[in-house]
Write a protein that holds these residues in place. Structure first.
Motif, PDB file in Angstrom:
ATOM      1  N   CYS A 177       0.775  -1.187  -0.009  1.00 48.93           N
ATOM      2  CA  CYS A 177       0.067   0.151  -0.012  1.00 48.93           C
ATOM      3  C   CYS A 177       0.904   1.368  -0.037  1.00 48.93           C
ATOM      4  N   ALA A 178       0.088   2.436  -0.226  1.00 53.19           N
ATOM      5  CA  ALA A 178       0.573   3.683  -0.176  1.00 53.19           C
ATOM      6  C   ALA A 178       0.862   4.269   1.201  1.00 53.19           C
ATOM      7  N   ALA A 179       1.524   5.350   1.346  1.00 49.62           N
ATOM      8  CA  ALA A 179       1.686   5.801   2.607  1.00 49.62           C
ATOM      9  C   ALA A 179       0.200   6.282   3.383  1.00 49.62           C
ATOM     10  N   ASP A 180      -0.725   6.458   2.758  1.00 51.85           N
ATOM     11  CA  ASP A 180      -2.010   6.749   3.619  1.00 51.85           C
ATOM     12  C   ASP A 180      -2.886   5.527   3.499  1.00 51.85           C
ATOM     13  N   GLY A 181      -2.279   4.255   3.297  1.00 49.12           N
ATOM     14  CA  GLY A 181      -2.893   3.059   3.424  1.00 49.12           C
ATOM     15  C   GLY A 181      -3.688   2.627   2.337  1.00 49.12           C
ATOM     16  N   THR A 182      -3.640   3.314   1.420  1.00 54.13           N
ATOM     17  CA  THR A 182      -4.439   2.806  -0.026  1.00 54.13           C
ATOM     18  C   THR A 182      -3.848   1.667  -0.797  1.00 54.13           C
ATOM     19  N   LEU A 183      -4.352   0.514  -0.952  1.00 50.42           N
ATOM     20  CA  LEU A 183      -3.986  -0.546  -1.557  1.00 50.42           C
ATOM     21  C   LEU A 183      -3.736  -0.422  -2.876  1.00 50.42           C
ATOM     22  N   TYR A 184      -2.350  -0.703  -3.519  1.00 52.00           N
ATOM     23  CA  TYR A 184      -1.894  -0.662  -4.861  1.00 52.00           C
ATOM     24  C   TYR A 184      -2.929  -1.809  -5.558  1.00 52.00           C
ATOM     25  N   PRO A 185      -3.339  -1.413  -6.887  1.00 53.42           N
ATOM     26  CA  PRO A 185      -3.951  -2.631  -7.474  1.00 53.42           C
ATOM     27  C   PRO A 185      -2.848  -3.656  -7.837  1.00 53.42           C
ATOM     28  N   ASP A 186      -1.844  -3.108  -8.091  1.00 52.52           N
ATOM     29  CA  ASP A 186      -0.794  -4.154  -8.423  1.00 52.52           C
ATOM     30  C   ASP A 186       0.594  -3.662  -8.415  1.00 52.52           C
ATOM     31  N   ASN A 187       1.738  -4.406  -8.545  1.00 48.71           N
ATOM     32  CA  ASN A 187       3.063  -3.909  -8.307  1.00 48.71           C
ATOM     33  C   ASN A 187       3.436  -2.698  -9.145  1.00 48.71           C
ATOM     34  N   ALA A 188       2.849  -3.040 -10.529  1.00 48.46           N
ATOM     35  CA  ALA A 188       3.091  -1.917 -11.500  1.00 48.46           C
ATOM     36  C   ALA A 188       2.746  -0.597 -10.998  1.00 48.46           C
ATOM     37  N   ALA A 189       1.584  -0.340 -10.450  1.00 48.36           N
ATOM     38  CA  ALA A 189       0.901   0.820  -9.662  1.00 48.36           C
ATOM     39  C   ALA A 189       1.925   1.560  -8.744  1.00 48.36           C
ATOM     40  N   SER A 190       2.424   0.480  -8.047  1.00 44.98           N
ATOM     41  CA  SER A 190       3.627   1.069  -7.006  1.00 44.98           C
ATOM     42  C   SER A 190       4.688   1.551  -7.624  1.00 44.98           C
ATOM     43  N   VAL A 191       5.200   0.918  -8.545  1.00 45.42           N
ATOM     44  CA  VAL A 191       6.391   1.262  -9.357  1.00 45.42           C
ATOM     45  C   VAL A 191       6.124   2.605 -10.044  1.00 45.42           C
ATOM     46  N   ALA A 192       4.849   2.577 -10.756  1.00 46.29           N
ATOM     47  CA  ALA A 192       4.408   3.953 -11.239  1.00 46.29           C
ATOM     48  C   ALA A 192       4.393   5.237 -10.427  1.00 46.29           C
ATOM     49  N   ASP A 193       3.893   4.940  -9.239  1.00 44.80           N
ATOM     50  CA  ASP A 193       3.770   5.972  -8.112  1.00 44.80           C
ATOM     51  C   ASP A 193       5.104   6.299  -7.654  1.00 44.80           C
ATOM     52  N   LEU A 194       6.056   5.430  -7.558  1.00 43.86           N
ATOM     53  CA  LEU A 194       7.394   5.846  -7.017  1.00 43.86           C
ATOM     54  C   LEU A 194       8.108   6.413  -8.281  1.00 43.86           C
ATOM     55  N   THR A 195       8.144   6.127  -9.393  1.00 40.61           N
ATOM     56  CA  THR A 195       8.868   6.852 -10.558  1.00 40.61           C
ATOM     57  C   THR A 195       8.292   8.346 -10.708  1.00 40.61           C
ATOM     58  N   ALA A 196       7.230   8.525 -10.361  1.00 44.18           N
ATOM     59  CA  ALA A 196       6.449   9.701 -10.587  1.00 44.18           C
ATOM     60  C   ALA A 196       6.936  10.609  -9.584  1.00 44.18           C
ATOM     61  N   GLN A 197       7.028  10.173  -8.306  1.00 45.41           N
ATOM     62  CA  GLN A 197       7.379  11.115  -6.962  1.00 45.41           C
ATOM     63  C   GLN A 197       9.042  11.476  -7.485  1.00 45.41           C
ATOM     64  N   LEU A 198       9.781  10.386  -8.045  1.00 41.48           N
ATOM     65  CA  LEU A 198      11.161  10.745  -8.272  1.00 41.48           C
ATOM     66  C   LEU A 198      11.355  11.580  -9.388  1.00 41.48           C
ATOM     67  N   SER A 199      10.374  11.684 -10.404  1.00 35.10           N
ATOM     68  CA  SER A 199      10.461  12.460 -11.517  1.00 35.10           C
ATOM     69  C   SER A 199      10.096  14.083 -10.974  1.00 35.10           C
ATOM     70  N   HIS A 200       9.218  14.080  -9.926  1.00 32.93           N
ATOM     71  CA  HIS A 200       8.964  15.319  -9.433  1.00 32.93           C
ATOM     72  C   HIS A 200      10.251  16.059  -8.641  1.00 32.93           C
ATOM     73  N   LEU A 201      10.756  15.169  -7.854  1.00 31.43           N
ATOM     74  CA  LEU A 201      11.995  15.711  -7.256  1.00 31.43           C
ATOM     75  C   LEU A 201      13.076  16.278  -8.202  1.00 31.43           C
ATOM     76  N   ALA A 202      13.259  15.442  -9.401  1.00 33.34           N
ATOM     77  CA  ALA A 202      14.246  15.681 -10.224  1.00 33.34           C
ATOM     78  C   ALA A 202      13.866  16.904 -11.248  1.00 33.34           C
ATOM     79  N   ALA A 203      12.584  17.354 -11.202  1.00 32.51           N
ATOM     80  CA  ALA A 203      12.168  18.455 -12.058  1.00 32.51           C
ATOM     81  C   ALA A 203      12.778  20.015 -11.411  1.00 32.51           C
TER      82      ALA A 203
END
Length: 252
Positions: free
Chosen positions: A226-252
């Motif tokens: 799950c995410a930090a707020d307890g929301t269950l990810y639908p699958d592994n790819a959703a967790s990976v996508a969420d993480l990569t989006a956060q990393l992209s935001h930091l690098a921007a």
């Protein structure tokens, strides 16, 4: 911030469909998960295989089959096998797997190998002879001290210095905190190639902090569903996508 290498650990040794219906157990599910996670931004896969009953396995034949299938399905995705005992396998079984599979990359818990100290040199020697890249699993400062001692004695070869730091595995409730990273980093030699994984809902926060500190990161259902707020990810790819989006935001 330099983009870290992102490894996905989609299942682990213990979780099943009862924990999450999208957790991969069969080889076909693992292949599909590898494809979707690679598209979402994962560079590497931490591979566990299961037996016919869905239980954790170190069977060399199953590993070789999975590695061949993954090489065909996701040729640009690096694959690391686990040698985790999961309370089932002894050190001779772990050594047998390393010897018969001869993988390109393997993770090894140094505290597990310490159950049979006489086999430590054969374990790391086999990896050196087979060209297997070793990533040492370190849960605490005692593990780091053992790695340094075995390296000084020549049991761990000079090229076998990579580590993955694990947060929260043996904490009540398996919770992790980004503040726990720095004390572990202080135990490593400067320039050590390190990765981080973190158990529990705080997984991504810990991984983002590791990326800020220059480490590579491992994400996936082995460590958190799950995410930090307890929301269950639908699958592994959703967790990976969420993480990569956060990393992209930091690098921007």
């Amino acid at each position: 911030m330099t983009r870290p290498l992102i490894m996905v650990a989609p299942n682990g040794a213990r979780r099943t469909h009862a924990d999450h219906p999208a957790l991969p157990v069969t080889l076909s599910e693992t292949i599909a998960t590898a494809r979707s996670c690679h598209r979402a931004g994962a560079d590497a896969l931490h591979l566990h295989v299961r037996d016919d009953a869905g239980a954790h396995s170190l069977d060399p034949g199953r590993y070789r089959e999975a590695l061949d299938e993954l090489a065909n399905a996701v040729p640009d995705m690096a694959v690391q096998i686990t040698t985790e005992s999961a309370g089932i396998f002894d050190v001779p079984a772990q050594l047998n797997t390393l010897n018969r599979v001869a993988p390109k990359w393997a993770s090894i818990s140094i505290r597990e190998i310490a159950r049979a100290p006489a086999l430590a040199d054969p374990v790391y020697g086999t990896c050196a002879d087979n060209g297997t890249r070793v990533q040492h699993i370190l849960y605490d400062t005692a593990d780091a001290a053992l790695l340094q001692a075995w390296t000084a004695r020549g049991i761990v070869r000079p090229s076998q210095s990579d580590v993955i730091l694990v947060l929260g595995r043996y904490v009540a409730g398996q919770t992790s905190n980004p503040q726990e990273i720095a004390p572990l980093l202080d135990t490593l030699h400067p320039g050590t190639n390190w990765m981080l994984c973190a158990f529990g809902a705080n997984e991504h926060n810990c991984l983002i902090q590791a990326a800020r500190l220059g480490g590579d990161i491992r994400v996936g259902f082995e460590n958190s569903l799950c995410a930090a707020d307890g929301t269950l990810y639908p699958d592994n790819a959703a967790s990976v996508a969420d993480l990569t989006a956060q990393l992209s935001h930091l690098a921007a």
